[in-house]
Motif scaffolding. Structure first.
Motif, PDB file in Angstrom:
ATOM      1  N   THR A 226     -29.491 -48.905-105.451  1.00  0.00           N
ATOM      2  CA  THR A 226     -28.234 -48.043-105.826  1.00  0.00           C
ATOM      3  C   THR A 226     -28.599 -46.457-105.561  1.00  0.00           C
ATOM      4  OG1 THR A 226     -28.032 -49.744-107.773  1.00  0.00           O
ATOM      5  CG2 THR A 226     -26.687 -47.828-107.710  1.00  0.00           C
ATOM      6  N   PHE A 227     -27.279 -46.200-105.002  1.00  0.00           N
ATOM      7  CA  PHE A 227     -27.546 -44.644-104.239  1.00  0.00           C
ATOM      8  C   PHE A 227     -25.955 -44.061-104.079  1.00  0.00           C
ATOM      9  CE2 PHE A 227     -26.622 -47.734-100.890  1.00  0.00           C
ATOM     10  CZ  PHE A 227     -25.634 -47.281-100.177  1.00  0.00           C
ATOM     11  N   VAL A 228     -26.328 -42.625-104.141  1.00  0.00           N
ATOM     12  CA  VAL A 228     -25.294 -41.778-103.879  1.00  0.00           C
ATOM     13  C   VAL A 228     -26.080 -40.387-103.155  1.00  0.00           C
ATOM     14  CG1 VAL A 228     -23.617 -40.205-104.950  1.00  0.00           C
ATOM     15  CG2 VAL A 228     -24.037 -42.137-106.241  1.00  0.00           C
ATOM     16  N   LEU A 229     -25.792 -40.740-101.682  1.00  0.00           N
ATOM     17  CA  LEU A 229     -26.392 -39.678-101.007  1.00  0.00           C
ATOM     18  C   LEU A 229     -25.304 -39.114-100.088  1.00  0.00           C
ATOM     19  CD1 LEU A 229     -29.503 -41.737 -99.594  1.00  0.00           C
ATOM     20  CD2 LEU A 229     -29.428 -39.942-101.375  1.00  0.00           C
ATOM     21  N   HIS A 230     -25.029 -37.786 -99.967  1.00  0.00           N
ATOM     22  CA  HIS A 230     -24.039 -37.148 -99.391  1.00  0.00           C
ATOM     23  C   HIS A 230     -24.773 -35.965 -98.576  1.00  0.00           C
ATOM     24  CE1 HIS A 230     -21.351 -38.737-102.349  1.00  0.00           C
ATOM     25  NE2 HIS A 230     -20.550 -38.886-101.443  1.00  0.00           N
ATOM     26  N   ALA A 231     -24.667 -35.526 -97.420  1.00  0.00           N
ATOM     27  CA  ALA A 231     -25.054 -34.559 -96.749  1.00  0.00           C
ATOM     28  C   ALA A 231     -23.642 -33.714 -96.157  1.00  0.00           C
ATOM     29  CB  ALA A 231     -25.822 -35.321 -95.518  1.00  0.00           C
ATOM     30  N   HIS A 232     -24.123 -32.469 -95.994  1.00  0.00           N
ATOM     31  CA  HIS A 232     -23.018 -31.322 -95.421  1.00  0.00           C
ATOM     32  C   HIS A 232     -23.546 -31.032 -94.189  1.00  0.00           C
ATOM     33  CE1 HIS A 232     -21.218 -26.966 -95.358  1.00  0.00           C
ATOM     34  NE2 HIS A 232     -20.833 -27.941 -94.582  1.00  0.00           N
ATOM     35  N   LEU A 233     -22.936 -31.391 -93.114  1.00  0.00           N
ATOM     36  CA  LEU A 233     -23.361 -31.421 -91.591  1.00  0.00           C
ATOM     37  C   LEU A 233     -22.580 -30.223 -90.961  1.00  0.00           C
ATOM     38  CD1 LEU A 233     -23.791 -35.103 -90.708  1.00  0.00           C
ATOM     39  CD2 LEU A 233     -25.527 -33.610 -91.407  1.00  0.00           C
ATOM     40  N   VAL A 234     -23.170 -29.174 -90.142  1.00  0.00           N
ATOM     41  CA  VAL A 234     -22.274 -28.351 -89.265  1.00  0.00           C
ATOM     42  C   VAL A 234     -22.699 -28.387 -87.874  1.00  0.00           C
ATOM     43  CG1 VAL A 234     -21.643 -25.994 -89.108  1.00  0.00           C
ATOM     44  CG2 VAL A 234     -21.988 -26.909 -91.254  1.00  0.00           C
ATOM     45  N   PHE A 235     -21.818 -28.502 -87.049  1.00  0.00           N
ATOM     46  CA  PHE A 235     -22.097 -28.849 -85.552  1.00  0.00           C
ATOM     47  C   PHE A 235     -21.629 -27.476 -85.162  1.00  0.00           C
ATOM     48  CE2 PHE A 235     -22.000 -33.696 -86.133  1.00  0.00           C
ATOM     49  CZ  PHE A 235     -23.159 -33.637 -86.643  1.00  0.00           C
ATOM     50  N   VAL A 236     -22.128 -26.700 -84.088  1.00  0.00           N
ATOM     51  CA  VAL A 236     -21.541 -25.695 -83.400  1.00  0.00           C
ATOM     52  C   VAL A 236     -21.631 -26.003 -82.044  1.00  0.00           C
ATOM     53  CG1 VAL A 236     -22.325 -22.859 -82.964  1.00  0.00           C
ATOM     54  CG2 VAL A 236     -22.899 -24.044 -85.296  1.00  0.00           C
ATOM     55  N   THR A 237     -20.400 -25.438 -81.178  1.00  0.00           N
ATOM     56  CA  THR A 237     -20.539 -25.623 -79.854  1.00  0.00           C
ATOM     57  C   THR A 237     -21.409 -24.867 -79.032  1.00  0.00           C
ATOM     58  OG1 THR A 237     -18.808 -23.683 -79.649  1.00  0.00           O
ATOM     59  CG2 THR A 237     -17.651 -25.862 -79.994  1.00  0.00           C
ATOM     60  N   LYS A 238     -21.847 -25.373 -78.042  1.00  0.00           N
ATOM     61  CA  LYS A 238     -22.781 -24.744 -77.079  1.00  0.00           C
ATOM     62  C   LYS A 238     -22.164 -23.349 -76.791  1.00  0.00           C
ATOM     63  CE  LYS A 238     -26.160 -25.732 -74.144  1.00  0.00           C
ATOM     64  NZ  LYS A 238     -27.726 -26.030 -74.527  1.00  0.00           N
ATOM     65  N   TYR A 239     -23.143 -22.320 -76.829  1.00  0.00           N
ATOM     66  CA  TYR A 239     -22.676 -20.942 -76.496  1.00  0.00           C
ATOM     67  C   TYR A 239     -21.968 -20.402 -77.454  1.00  0.00           C
ATOM     68  CZ  TYR A 239     -25.114 -22.418 -72.181  1.00  0.00           C
ATOM     69  OH  TYR A 239     -25.766 -23.166 -71.260  1.00  0.00           O
ATOM     70  N   ARG A 240     -21.602 -21.048 -78.383  1.00  0.00           N
ATOM     71  CA  ARG A 240     -20.682 -20.653 -79.556  1.00  0.00           C
ATOM     72  C   ARG A 240     -19.147 -20.328 -78.961  1.00  0.00           C
ATOM     73  NH1 ARG A 240     -21.889 -21.025 -85.326  1.00  0.00           N
ATOM     74  NH2 ARG A 240     -20.066 -19.846 -86.146  1.00  0.00           N
ATOM     75  N   HIS A 241     -18.839 -21.389 -77.843  1.00  0.00           N
ATOM     76  CA  HIS A 241     -17.491 -20.848 -77.239  1.00  0.00           C
ATOM     77  C   HIS A 241     -16.592 -21.264 -78.046  1.00  0.00           C
ATOM     78  CE1 HIS A 241     -18.735 -19.787 -73.180  1.00  0.00           C
ATOM     79  NE2 HIS A 241     -19.328 -20.960 -73.074  1.00  0.00           N
ATOM     80  N   LYS A 242     -15.423 -20.546 -78.081  1.00  0.00           N
ATOM     81  CA  LYS A 242     -14.336 -21.072 -79.085  1.00  0.00           C
ATOM     82  C   LYS A 242     -13.436 -21.959 -78.280  1.00  0.00           C
ATOM     83  CE  LYS A 242     -14.729 -16.578 -81.324  1.00  0.00           C
ATOM     84  NZ  LYS A 242     -15.486 -17.267 -82.437  1.00  0.00           N
ATOM     85  N   VAL A 243     -13.455 -23.166 -78.262  1.00  0.00           N
ATOM     86  CA  VAL A 243     -13.080 -24.323 -77.348  1.00  0.00           C
ATOM     87  C   VAL A 243     -11.792 -25.361 -78.263  1.00  0.00           C
ATOM     88  CG1 VAL A 243     -14.511 -24.016 -75.630  1.00  0.00           C
ATOM     89  CG2 VAL A 243     -14.698 -25.661 -77.552  1.00  0.00           C
TER      90      VAL A 243
END
Length: 138
Positions: free
Chosen positions: A14-31
């Motif tokens: 029995t489980f409750v597993l949550h993850a907060h994920l953040v992905f950033v664009t390559k070179y931080r381009h604003k696309v």
């Protein structure tokens, strides 16, 4: 105990597993525009379903995205992340050719790194509120 109303069960756990994920664009381009983020959410929901995970919340800005994922213990978070980033990058670059011009050399949408945080300390409502308050581009 209200936070644990969505307890999931497997054959032997029995489980409750949550993850907060953040992905950033390559070179931080604003696309990203709103259309990109809407399509990305659809793609990422489908990938999560393949892993028997639930994408609880999704939002982002023009150079990164935030996800709140509910996942079973049998899923390796690194495998889920690799699949989310790989599938979304491939499909978005196919469907939106204008994204490719930013990455003429790398042929990757995402940076190689990511953030993954356990969401056990903060109430989920606070994390959801934080993700909802991202400045989504128009």
């Amino acid at each position: 105990m209200a936070e644990y109303q969505n307890i999931r069960t497997g054959r032997h756990c029995t489980f409750v597993l949550h993850a907060h994920l953040v992905f950033v664009t390559k070179y931080r381009h604003k696309v990203f525009k709103d259309a990109h983020l809407r399509r990305m959410e659809e793609i990422m929901r489908a990938v999560c379903a393949d892993f028997e995970c639930e994408l609880v919340e999704f939002n982002g800005e023009n150079d990164h995205v935030h996800l709140l994922v509910n996942f079973p213990p049998k899923v390796a978070l690194s495998k889920l992340v690799n699949s989310l980033k790989g599938v979304s990058s491939r499909r978005l670059r196919q469907e939106y050719p204008e994204l490719v011009r930013h990455y003429w050399r790398a042929q990757r949408l995402w940076s190689g790194s990511y953030f993954a945080g356990s969401v056990g300390g903060a109430p989920l409502s606070i994390v959801k509120q934080y993700i909802e308050q991202q400045n989504r581009p128009v």
